[in-house]
Scaffold this active site. Sequence first.
Site, PDB file in Angstrom:
ATOM      1  N   LYS A 101      63.605 -31.791 -30.149  1.00 34.75           N
ATOM      2  CA  LYS A 101      64.375 -32.916 -29.608  1.00 34.75           C
ATOM      3  C   LYS A 101      65.613 -32.412 -28.849  1.00 34.75           C
ATOM      4  O   LYS A 101      65.903 -32.859 -27.747  1.00 34.75           O
ATOM      5  CB  LYS A 101      64.802 -33.858 -30.750  1.00 34.75           C
ATOM      6  CG  LYS A 101      65.353 -35.159 -30.242  1.00 34.75           C
ATOM      7  CD  LYS A 101      66.024 -35.955 -31.327  1.00 34.75           C
ATOM      8  CE  LYS A 101      67.417 -35.407 -31.553  1.00 34.75           C
ATOM      9  NZ  LYS A 101      68.159 -36.082 -32.597  1.00 34.75           N
ATOM     10  N   ASP A 138      64.275 -39.661 -30.613  1.00 35.27           N
ATOM     11  CA  ASP A 138      65.150 -39.744 -31.793  1.00 35.27           C
ATOM     12  C   ASP A 138      64.772 -41.006 -32.564  1.00 35.27           C
ATOM     13  O   ASP A 138      63.767 -41.668 -32.246  1.00 35.27           O
ATOM     14  CB  ASP A 138      66.632 -39.739 -31.379  1.00 35.27           C
ATOM     15  CG  ASP A 138      67.040 -41.037 -30.696  1.00 35.27           C
ATOM     16  OD1 ASP A 138      66.161 -41.874 -30.408  1.00 35.27           O
ATOM     17  OD2 ASP A 138      68.248 -41.237 -30.469  1.00 35.27           O
TER      18      ASP A 138
END
Length: 255
Positions: free
Chosen positions: A120, A138
């Site tokens: 991420k 997220d």
Amino acid sequence: MKRAQVFEFFRRLAEANPSPTTELESSNPYQLLVAVVLSAQATDASVNIACRPLFARIANPQQMVDLGEDDLREAIKTIGLFNTKAKNVIALSRALIDSHGGEVPRTREELQALPGVGRKTANVVLNTAFGEETFAVDTHVFRVCNRTGLAPGKTVDEVEAKLEKIVPQPFRRDAHHWLILHGRYVCKARLPECWRCPVIDLCRYQPKTPPPEERAKASAARSASRASSKARIAKGRTASTRTASRNRSRPSRLP
Ligand code: SF4
């Protein structure tokens, strides 16, 4: 969601916010990388508060290494998991100096090889610092993609793979910002604000949250109905108590 609906979904988010970007404050790719590492399980606002004075002094990996782990820990102690994060930031700064000439690398593999940098974080840096069409998933993006039916998936990797496949141009570069901001400010975790959502008719989530006035009316009506049924029950009890006491005072059989 059909292809035309996906296009319309992003067209509307883009119309509402033509230039979305991360809310993390930074002045160069290195500061952005550090801010994203620090933001794991913390809010962007809390990271900004800690990083403003830090980034006024520290703009590159060498300055961070010179600052040292103890001072860094002190500077970020208001952020969750600050011990581990301080260790990782010093280690990744050393790695940048040793293996990348002090620069932030531009490939996912090199980024993910740095301490404390996961997929991420790499996606955010590639997208925000270098303009790559990556999809950082997220908690907000994961929720919005599943709730709406845009890119449902059981894991963040599944959601990311679906976004990769379905997001059309010209929205690919900013898609993850729109999804994060939509999840943070409209499609909130506890109570999505459907009544002011620009994609309400494209979203499969049910039941939609009505406007606050309607919810207030419905809750007032529920309270009134609860109060009246309580009153009915109380009245019924009083009546049966009276009958029972009349029956008790009357002999059941004549002698
Ligand atoms: S309609 Fe509601 S659930 Fe659907 S995207 Fe909008 S805020 Fe989220």
